[in-house]
Design an enzyme around this catalytic site. Structure first.
Site, PDB file in Angstrom:
ATOM      1  N   LYS A  98      34.270  45.776  45.624  1.00 49.03           N
ATOM      2  CA  LYS A  98      33.941  45.112  46.898  1.00 49.03           C
ATOM      3  C   LYS A  98      32.685  45.712  47.517  1.00 49.03           C
ATOM      4  O   LYS A  98      31.870  44.996  48.103  1.00 49.03           O
ATOM      5  CB  LYS A  98      35.125  45.187  47.856  1.00 49.03           C
ATOM      6  CG  LYS A  98      36.357  44.387  47.377  1.00 49.03           C
ATOM      7  CD  LYS A  98      36.029  42.930  47.145  1.00 49.03           C
ATOM      8  CE  LYS A  98      37.272  42.090  46.857  1.00 49.03           C
ATOM      9  NZ  LYS A  98      36.949  40.680  46.600  1.00 49.03           N
ATOM     10  N   TYR A 111      39.074  48.331  43.093  1.00 45.75           N
ATOM     11  CA  TYR A 111      38.931  47.276  44.109  1.00 45.75           C
ATOM     12  C   TYR A 111      37.833  47.658  45.104  1.00 45.75           C
ATOM     13  O   TYR A 111      36.941  46.861  45.399  1.00 45.75           O
ATOM     14  CB  TYR A 111      40.277  47.079  44.809  1.00 45.75           C
ATOM     15  CG  TYR A 111      40.323  45.884  45.736  1.00 45.75           C
ATOM     16  CD1 TYR A 111      40.560  44.602  45.231  1.00 45.75           C
ATOM     17  CD2 TYR A 111      40.142  46.031  47.102  1.00 45.75           C
ATOM     18  CE1 TYR A 111      40.611  43.509  46.077  1.00 45.75           C
ATOM     19  CE2 TYR A 111      40.186  44.943  47.956  1.00 45.75           C
ATOM     20  CZ  TYR A 111      40.428  43.675  47.447  1.00 45.75           C
ATOM     21  OH  TYR A 111      40.467  42.586  48.281  1.00 45.75           O
ATOM     22  N   ASP A 166      39.458  27.662  39.796  1.00 46.33           N
ATOM     23  CA  ASP A 166      40.360  28.820  39.737  1.00 46.33           C
ATOM     24  C   ASP A 166      40.839  28.955  38.294  1.00 46.33           C
ATOM     25  O   ASP A 166      40.782  28.007  37.517  1.00 46.33           O
ATOM     26  CB  ASP A 166      41.571  28.596  40.662  1.00 46.33           C
ATOM     27  CG  ASP A 166      42.246  29.896  41.094  1.00 46.33           C
ATOM     28  OD1 ASP A 166      42.228  30.217  42.287  1.00 46.33           O
ATOM     29  OD2 ASP A 166      42.814  30.591  40.218  1.00 46.33           O
ATOM     30  N   THR A 168      48.467  36.432  51.992  1.00 44.87           N
ATOM     31  CA  THR A 168      48.214  35.514  50.871  1.00 44.87           C
ATOM     32  C   THR A 168      49.115  35.951  49.713  1.00 44.87           C
ATOM     33  O   THR A 168      49.815  36.964  49.820  1.00 44.87           O
ATOM     34  CB  THR A 168      46.735  35.615  50.396  1.00 44.87           C
ATOM     35  OG1 THR A 168      46.526  36.937  49.876  1.00 44.87           O
ATOM     36  CG2 THR A 168      45.735  35.347  51.506  1.00 44.87           C
ATOM     37  N   ASN A 226      34.820  33.654  45.715  1.00 48.26           N
ATOM     38  CA  ASN A 226      35.959  34.277  46.393  1.00 48.26           C
ATOM     39  C   ASN A 226      37.045  34.761  45.451  1.00 48.26           C
ATOM     40  O   ASN A 226      37.892  35.558  45.851  1.00 48.26           O
ATOM     41  CB  ASN A 226      36.504  33.214  47.376  1.00 48.26           C
ATOM     42  CG  ASN A 226      37.880  33.512  47.867  1.00 48.26           C
ATOM     43  OD1 ASN A 226      38.057  34.386  48.712  1.00 48.26           O
ATOM     44  ND2 ASN A 226      38.881  32.818  47.328  1.00 48.26           N
ATOM     45  N   VAL A 268      36.174  33.523  36.116  1.00 47.16           N
ATOM     46  CA  VAL A 268      34.850  33.958  36.578  1.00 47.16           C
ATOM     47  C   VAL A 268      34.314  35.163  35.792  1.00 47.16           C
ATOM     48  O   VAL A 268      33.124  35.465  35.871  1.00 47.16           O
ATOM     49  CB  VAL A 268      34.832  34.263  38.106  1.00 47.16           C
ATOM     50  CG1 VAL A 268      35.076  33.004  38.918  1.00 47.16           C
ATOM     51  CG2 VAL A 268      35.802  35.384  38.470  1.00 47.16           C
TER      52      VAL A 268
HETATM   53  N1  LIG Z   1      44.517  39.103  51.241  1.00 45.86           N
HETATM   54  C1  LIG Z   1      43.814  40.102  51.761  1.00 45.86           C
HETATM   55  O1  LIG Z   1      44.326  40.909  52.576  1.00 45.86           O
HETATM   56  C2  LIG Z   1      42.365  40.262  51.387  1.00 45.86           C
HETATM   57  C3  LIG Z   1      41.581  41.159  52.129  1.00 45.86           C
HETATM   58  C4  LIG Z   1      40.242  41.331  51.798  1.00 45.86           C
HETATM   59  C5  LIG Z   1      39.689  40.604  50.776  1.00 45.86           C
HETATM   60  N2  LIG Z   1      40.469  39.742  50.050  1.00 45.86           N
HETATM   61  C6  LIG Z   1      39.814  39.000  48.968  1.00 45.86           C
HETATM   62  O2  LIG Z   1      39.944  37.627  49.210  1.00 45.86           O
HETATM   63  C7  LIG Z   1      39.807  36.915  47.965  1.00 45.86           C
HETATM   64  C8  LIG Z   1      40.918  35.901  47.867  1.00 45.86           C
HETATM   65  O3  LIG Z   1      42.165  36.583  47.756  1.00 45.86           O
HETATM   66  P1  LIG Z   1      43.499  36.081  48.464  1.00 45.86           P
HETATM   67  O4  LIG Z   1      43.922  37.136  49.388  1.00 45.86           O
HETATM   68  O5  LIG Z   1      43.319  34.680  48.966  1.00 45.86           O
HETATM   69  O6  LIG Z   1      44.533  36.145  47.257  1.00 45.86           O
HETATM   70  P2  LIG Z   1      45.063  35.020  46.267  1.00 45.86           P
HETATM   71  O7  LIG Z   1      45.719  35.767  45.175  1.00 45.86           O
HETATM   72  O8  LIG Z   1      45.820  34.000  47.004  1.00 45.86           O
HETATM   73  O9  LIG Z   1      43.718  34.323  45.750  1.00 45.86           O
HETATM   74  C9  LIG Z   1      42.935  34.818  44.702  1.00 45.86           C
HETATM   75  C10 LIG Z   1      42.657  33.663  43.752  1.00 45.86           C
HETATM   76  O10 LIG Z   1      41.727  34.101  42.739  1.00 45.86           O
HETATM   77  C11 LIG Z   1      42.159  33.535  41.511  1.00 45.86           C
HETATM   78  N3  LIG Z   1      41.639  34.307  40.390  1.00 45.86           N
HETATM   79  C12 LIG Z   1      42.061  35.542  39.981  1.00 45.86           C
HETATM   80  N4  LIG Z   1      41.369  35.904  38.895  1.00 45.86           N
HETATM   81  C13 LIG Z   1      40.504  34.898  38.617  1.00 45.86           C
HETATM   82  C14 LIG Z   1      39.526  34.692  37.608  1.00 45.86           C
HETATM   83  N5  LIG Z   1      39.313  35.596  36.638  1.00 45.86           N
HETATM   84  N6  LIG Z   1      38.802  33.549  37.617  1.00 45.86           N
HETATM   85  C15 LIG Z   1      39.035  32.618  38.577  1.00 45.86           C
HETATM   86  N7  LIG Z   1      39.956  32.743  39.539  1.00 45.86           N
HETATM   87  C16 LIG Z   1      40.666  33.876  39.572  1.00 45.86           C
HETATM   88  C17 LIG Z   1      43.677  33.558  41.586  1.00 45.86           C
HETATM   89  O11 LIG Z   1      44.267  32.674  40.646  1.00 45.86           O
HETATM   90  C18 LIG Z   1      43.926  33.192  43.034  1.00 45.86           C
HETATM   91  O12 LIG Z   1      44.101  31.809  43.219  1.00 45.86           O
HETATM   92  C19 LIG Z   1      39.825  37.982  46.883  1.00 45.86           C
HETATM   93  O13 LIG Z   1      38.500  38.237  46.453  1.00 45.86           O
HETATM   94  C20 LIG Z   1      40.397  39.194  47.583  1.00 45.86           C
HETATM   95  O14 LIG Z   1      39.983  40.396  46.994  1.00 45.86           O
HETATM   96  C21 LIG Z   1      41.782  39.558  50.349  1.00 45.86           C
END
Ligand SMILES: NC(=O)c1ccc[n+]([C@@H]2O[C@H](COP(=O)([O-])OP(=O)(O)OC[C@H]3O[C@@H](n4cnc5c(N)ncnc54)[C@H](O)[C@@H]3O)[C@@H](O)[C@H]2O)c1
Length: 251
Positions: free
Chosen positions: A159, A155, A38, A190, A89, A63
């Site tokens: 996606k 976004y 991360d 989250t 992710n 990333v």
């Molecule tokens: N929470 C939701 O409702 C939801 C719904 C659909 C998809 N998602 C997707 O799920 C994935 C995880 O998100 P989440 O909801 O757990 O949120 P989150 O913010 O808890 O987790 C995202 C993580 O990605 C890390 N991150 C951000 N930019 C980064 C980078 N450049 N390099 C490495 N790490 C990086 C952050 O530090 C964080 O720990 C994401 O891709 C998000 O788009 C989330």
């Protein structure tokens, strides 16, 4: 640890919290040794895995930086002796505004992390998996890549792009014993959605009301789908964009 991922080596990005952390813990509980990566510190994720009797190491990665991603994959292979499962992710939400107002700098940032970042990870993971003779890659997309959400131009584009990358690569490597799938979560509680709730009060409630189940998911409910896609139980699954969404896209 024994389980459906026993003996496997897994890499999880975005593992400092949320869906990534829950999936890293679930993969470890299923028997995998896990590299958690991360841009933020993953100490808590490593501690959770170790406390549960699993094995994990952490590294810092952005990333969006291909060289950093290449180093992350090499470091995982060096640390554990291979790479069988990759959960790409890491992601950010971007600003909530309509398309005609969307700021160019945020567009570039969201695409760089959420789309190009997944491609960077796949590119370097695939180089290793081709040499090793197989693997399973899971990318985090979203229901926003499948249906219109509104106020999320970059976004949604990123996606939908992740789903395209997933299907394209699934075709390319189906005969190399490499399966590539995406999970498309609906609303999940989250840091990402809690911060949106902070800046747009009532956001999580509105998200829950849009869900046929009337609630958002816990990260663990996405993690169990990730473990299944990673496991041999999903041996005939490739090129799929699997909604884990409480029925959201069925509406
Ligand atoms: N929470 C939701 O409702 C939801 C719904 C659909 C998809 N998602 C997707 O799920 C994935 C995880 O998100 P989440 O909801 O757990 O949120 P989150 O913010 O808890 O987790 C995202 C993580 O990605 C890390 N991150 C951000 N930019 C980064 C980078 N450049 N390099 C490495 N790490 C990086 C952050 O530090 C964080 O720990 C994401 O891709 C998000 O788009 C989330």
């Amino acid at each position: 640890m024994t389980g459906v991922c026993a003996g496997r080596i897994a890499l999880v990005t975005g593992a400092a919290g949320g869906i990534g952390r829950a999936s890293a813990v679930a993969l470890a509980q299923a028997g995998a040794r896990v590299m958690v990566a991360d841009v933020a510190a993953c100490d808590e994720t490593v501690a959770l895995i170790k406390n549960a009797g699993g094995e994990a190491r952490a590294l810092t990665v952005n990333v969006a930086d291909e060289q950093a991603v290449a180093r992350m994959v090499s470091a995982t292979v060096e640390a554990f002796g291979g790479l069988d499962i990759a959960f790409n992710n890491a992601g950010v939400a971007g600003v909530f505004t309509k398309t005609h107002d969307y700021p160019a700098d945020d567009w570039a940032r969201v695409i760089a992390i959420n789309l190009t970042g997944v491609w960077h990870c796949m590119k370097h993971e695939l180089q290793h998996m081709l040499k090793a003779g197989g693997g399973s890659i899971i990318n985090t997309a979203s229901v926003a890549g499948l249906v219109g959400m509104g106020h999320a131009a970059a976004y949604s584009a990123a996606k939908a792009g992740v789903i395209g990358l997933t299907k394209n690569a699934a075709m390319e490597y189906a005969r190399n014993n490499i399966r590539i799938n995406a999970v498309c979560p609906g609303g999940v509680r989250t840091n990402m959605t809690e911060s949106a709730d902070h800046s747009l009060p009532g956001f999580l409630d509105r998200l829950a009301k849009l869900e046929p189940m009337g609630r958002v998911a816990a990260p663990e409910e996405i993690a169990s789908a990730v473990v299944w896609l990673a496991s041999d139980g999903a041996s005939f699954m490739t090129g799929h964009a699997l909604p884990v969404d409480g029925g959201y896209v069925a509406r």
